[in-house]
Design a protein around this motif. Structure first.
Motif, short mmCIF file in Angstrom:
data_model
loop_
_atom_site.label_atom_id
_atom_site.label_comp_id
_atom_site.label_asym_id
_atom_site.label_seq_id
_atom_site.Cartn_x
_atom_site.Cartn_y
_atom_site.Cartn_z
N LYS A 31 0.83 -1.21 0.00
CA LYS A 31 0.00 0.00 0.00
C LYS A 31 0.86 1.26 0.00
O LYS A 31 0.58 2.22 -0.72
N ASN A 32 1.90 1.26 0.81
CA ASN A 32 2.76 2.43 0.91
C ASN A 32 3.51 2.71 -0.38
O ASN A 32 3.98 3.84 -0.60
N GLU A 33 3.61 1.70 -1.23
CA GLU A 33 4.25 1.89 -2.54
C GLU A 33 3.23 2.36 -3.57
O GLU A 33 3.57 2.56 -4.74
N GLY A 34 1.97 2.51 -3.13
CA GLY A 34 0.93 3.01 -4.03
C GLY A 34 0.13 1.93 -4.72
O GLY A 34 -0.60 2.22 -5.68
N LEU A 68 9.39 -5.16 -5.21
CA LEU A 68 10.70 -5.31 -4.57
C LEU A 68 11.06 -4.07 -3.77
O LEU A 68 11.52 -4.16 -2.62
N GLN A 69 10.85 -2.92 -4.35
CA GLN A 69 11.21 -1.67 -3.68
C GLN A 69 10.39 -1.46 -2.42
O GLN A 69 10.92 -1.07 -1.37
N GLY A 70 9.10 -1.73 -2.50
CA GLY A 70 8.24 -1.55 -1.34
C GLY A 70 8.60 -2.48 -0.20
O GLY A 70 8.61 -2.06 0.97
N LEU A 71 8.89 -3.73 -0.52
CA LEU A 71 9.29 -4.68 0.53
C LEU A 71 10.61 -4.30 1.16
O LEU A 71 10.77 -4.35 2.39
N GLU A 72 11.56 -3.90 0.34
CA GLU A 72 12.88 -3.52 0.87
C GLU A 72 12.79 -2.28 1.75
O GLU A 72 13.44 -2.19 2.79
N PHE A 132 -13.01 -21.36 -8.42
CA PHE A 132 -12.84 -21.09 -6.99
C PHE A 132 -11.40 -20.77 -6.63
O PHE A 132 -11.10 -20.46 -5.47
N ASN A 133 -10.49 -20.82 -7.59
CA ASN A 133 -9.12 -20.36 -7.36
C ASN A 133 -8.92 -18.93 -7.83
O ASN A 133 -7.81 -18.41 -7.79
N ALA A 134 -10.00 -18.30 -8.31
CA ALA A 134 -9.93 -16.91 -8.76
C ALA A 134 -10.79 -16.02 -7.87
O ALA A 134 -11.37 -15.04 -8.32
N LEU A 135 -10.88 -16.37 -6.60
CA LEU A 135 -11.56 -15.55 -5.61
C LEU A 135 -10.52 -14.64 -4.96
O LEU A 135 -9.46 -15.09 -4.54
N TYR A 136 -10.85 -13.34 -4.87
CA TYR A 136 -9.95 -12.37 -4.27
C TYR A 136 -10.57 -11.86 -2.97
O TYR A 136 -11.78 -11.71 -2.86
N LEU A 137 -9.71 -11.59 -2.00
CA LEU A 137 -10.16 -11.04 -0.72
C LEU A 137 -9.35 -9.78 -0.46
O LEU A 137 -8.11 -9.84 -0.35
N ASP A 138 -10.03 -8.63 -0.37
CA ASP A 138 -9.27 -7.41 -0.13
C ASP A 138 -8.97 -7.27 1.36
O ASP A 138 -9.54 -7.97 2.20
N PRO A 139 -8.01 -6.41 1.72
CA PRO A 139 -7.58 -6.32 3.12
C PRO A 139 -8.69 -5.91 4.09
O PRO A 139 -8.57 -6.12 5.29
N GLU A 140 -9.77 -5.33 3.55
CA GLU A 140 -10.89 -4.94 4.41
C GLU A 140 -11.88 -6.09 4.63
O GLU A 140 -12.86 -5.96 5.35
#
Length: 272
Positions: A31-34, A68-72, A132-140
């Motif tokens: 998220k912090n990486e946009g 990569l940049q965001g994790l680092e 059923f392998n294309a279900l997404y769950l957002d952080p909320e």
């Protein structure tokens, strides 16, 4: 969206992995990486079924360099485990998170496709294997279901996304994955389109490495009741395509009927 009676309410009662501090740290880094990040695949499917898992997959609209940049920047170890296909593994306190940039398959080779990155979540869903392998769950905690996977999961129906033959041509390993998922999650009414496509592609399974075939077969045999799936493999010619010897599903059924403990390897011996 409404949850089927057989499925857990993961909005009100999130899975254990969602509350790991490491999970939140990885999401915050993206998220912090946009970027936008959503959990996807087996971890979401298993959470809905009330199953525990520690294999956490995350999809994001960030390109791999930004991941990569965001994790680092967040002090999280980033391993370029599948950089050509947009996959980076984040490691924090011995927990692993596989992060993949949204992508589409441009040219399929039957095992690994040439890909292009995208910002389109629906196109990312459409290149996956089963609904059923294309279900997404957002952080909320909200579920995103682009291809009808929730209804299929509630109905214990294993269905390829879109045209089954197209999905299999993209990756022939999906033939074996179909039977494995049918053994684990399927009902007594297998998808006829899937069976037809698997039978049609049986002759292409020689393109797969013996190691990948063995892994899928052992995972299938390790399920609670692999017998019906093995029968379908025999009926479609898939079993004879991956094993040229005299496979004997009735002997596997006999072993399973005894009610004694048996692992995948013992069942493998009984079958072959």
């Amino acid at each position: 969206m409404p949850i089927g009676e057989k499925l857990a309410d993961i909005f009100t009662h999130p899975p254990a992995w969602r509350n790991w501090p490491e999970t939140q740290a990885v999401i915050d880094a993206l998220k912090n990486e946009g970027g936008v990040a959503r959990f996807v695949g087996g971890c979401v499917r298993d959470a809905l079924l009330g199953l525990e898992t520690e294999d956490i997959d995350i999809a994001t609209d960030l390109v791999p360099g930004a991941v990569l940049q965001g994790l680092e920047r967040a002090g999280i170890t980033a391993l370029p485990t599948g950089l050509d296909h947009g996959t980076i593994t984040a490691v924090l306190n011995k927990r692993h998170f596989e992060i993949t940039t949204l992508r589409v398959d441009v040219v399929a080779h039957g095992r690994h496709a040439d890909i292009a990155f995208t910002q389109d979540w629906e196109r990312d869903a459409e290149r996956r294997d089963f609904t059923f392998n294309a279900l997404y769950l957002d952080p909320e905690g909200e579920l995103v279901d682009p291809v009808g996977g929730l209804a299929d999961l509630a109905a214990a129906h294993v269905r390829f996304i879109g045209n089954a033959e197209d999905r299999i041509r993209e990756d022939y390993l999906r033939v074996l994955r179909y039977f494995r998922f049918y053994a684990r999650f399927g009902d007594e009414n297998p998808d006829e389109h899937a069976l037809h496509a698997c039978a049609k592609a049986a002759g292409q399974l020689t393109q797969l490495s013996a190691e990948r075939v063995q892994k899928e077969l052992l995972l299938l045999l390790g399920t609670e009741n692999p017998g019906p799936a093995v029968d379908l493999m025999e009926e479609t010619g898939v079993l004879s395509a991956i094993y040229k010897g005299p496979a004997k599903p009735p002997r596997l059924k006999l072993l399973l009927s005894l009610g004694v403990p048996s692992d995948a390897h013992l069942r493998f011996v009984a079958l072959l």
